[in-house]
Write a protein that holds these residues in place. Sequence first.
Motif, PDB file in Angstrom:
ATOM      1  N   THR A 176       0.839  -1.205   0.000  1.00  0.00           N
ATOM      2  CA  THR A 176       0.000   0.000   0.000  1.00  0.00           C
ATOM      3  C   THR A 176       0.872   1.252   0.000  1.00  0.00           C
ATOM      4  OG1 THR A 176      -1.805  -1.131   1.101  1.00  0.00           O
ATOM      5  CG2 THR A 176      -1.758   1.253   1.305  1.00  0.00           C
TER       6      THR A 176
ATOM      7  N   GLU B  49      -6.865   0.709  -1.182  1.00  0.00           N
ATOM      8  CA  GLU B  49      -7.179  -0.389  -0.271  1.00  0.00           C
ATOM      9  C   GLU B  49      -8.411  -0.034   0.565  1.00  0.00           C
ATOM     10  OE1 GLU B  49      -4.149  -0.905   2.721  1.00  0.00           O
ATOM     11  OE2 GLU B  49      -4.321  -3.063   2.517  1.00  0.00           O
TER      12      GLU B  49
ATOM     13  N   ASP C 210      -5.316  -1.739  -5.281  1.00  0.00           N
ATOM     14  CA  ASP C 210      -4.649  -2.216  -4.066  1.00  0.00           C
ATOM     15  C   ASP C 210      -5.535  -3.225  -3.357  1.00  0.00           C
ATOM     16  OD1 ASP C 210      -2.915  -2.525  -1.960  1.00  0.00           O
ATOM     17  OD2 ASP C 210      -3.093  -0.465  -1.224  1.00  0.00           O
ATOM     18  N   GLU C 211      -5.154  -4.468  -3.415  1.00  0.00           N
ATOM     19  CA  GLU C 211      -5.856  -5.572  -2.761  1.00  0.00           C
ATOM     20  C   GLU C 211      -7.384  -5.536  -2.933  1.00  0.00           C
ATOM     21  OE1 GLU C 211      -4.595  -7.482   0.662  1.00  0.00           O
ATOM     22  OE2 GLU C 211      -2.827  -6.204   0.950  1.00  0.00           O
TER      23      GLU C 211
HETATM   24 MG    MG Z   1      -1.980  -2.790   1.981  1.00  0.00          MG
END
Ligand code: MG
Length: 235
Positions: free
Chosen positions: A41, A83, A159-160
């Motif tokens: 991140t 995220e 992000d994820e």
């Molecule tokens: Mg992260």
Amino acid sequence: MLQVKEVTVHYGKALAVDRVSLEVNEGEFVAVIGPNGAGKTTLFKTISSVKRPTSGEILFEERRINDLPPHEVAKLGIAHCPERRRLAYRMTVMENLELGAYLRKDKNAMEEDLKYVFDLFPVLKERKNQKAGTLSGGEQQMLAIGRAMMANPRLLMMDEPSVGLAPLMKERIFEAIKEIKKERNVTILISEQDASLVLPMSDRAYVMETGRIKMEGSGRELMDNDYVKITYLGL
Ligand SMILES: [Mg+2]
Ligand SMILES: Nc1ncnc2c1ncn2[C@@H]1O[C@H](COP(=O)(O)OP(=O)(O)OP(=O)(O)O)[C@@H](O)[C@H]1O
């Protein structure tokens, strides 16, 4: 297209990203896999200029971008799907999608992109007047991706996207990401803890651990690597 060169990032005195170099070529789908706290991140925030590096530099199409403010980076065509989604929770689905497009002037193309997002995620169309904060986790992730697509980015960073979602919803999100990869002219940089979801579709991938790039290779090479198999694929 994107070059991250020897980038180091700290929070106060704590080192989060340690001399990371990576690159993304135009049209590629590149993944960064790694466990909690690896620095994924932080790396993405540094690319979108939300966070400043301590040293190193970041180039987008040969231009140095790490001194630019985040909105200037966005204007160059880098969209960050952050995220845990970070939506405007009190605004409606439609308003969130409009926010994604706020830097754009090409009205007609925007409407086509809105149609594209609604085709990709029909539930967003059904719920376009609902407040984002009242959507389920999976629906919020769809909205976050949809919002990033509304910027018509050249480089989409995710992000994820599957974090915290049930297995079935993870798969649906990844089906949509696959569809975006196939149908849209967009380069993708994605971070993901679930390597089994992301490696099979990655042109290239990096393994990031404790702030450093430990390994890189094609998705196939990493899937065949013993360390990756044991550590990330549970084989
Ligand atoms: Mg992260
Ligand atoms: N705002 C912050 N202030 C201080 N330290 C931070 C901050 N954000 C992250 N860190 C630290 O930086 C390191 C990298 O964190 P980061 O969130 O980038 O990892 P990550 O790979 O994204 O992890 P996850 O998979 O859990 O999201 C960690 O040690 C974390 O504790």
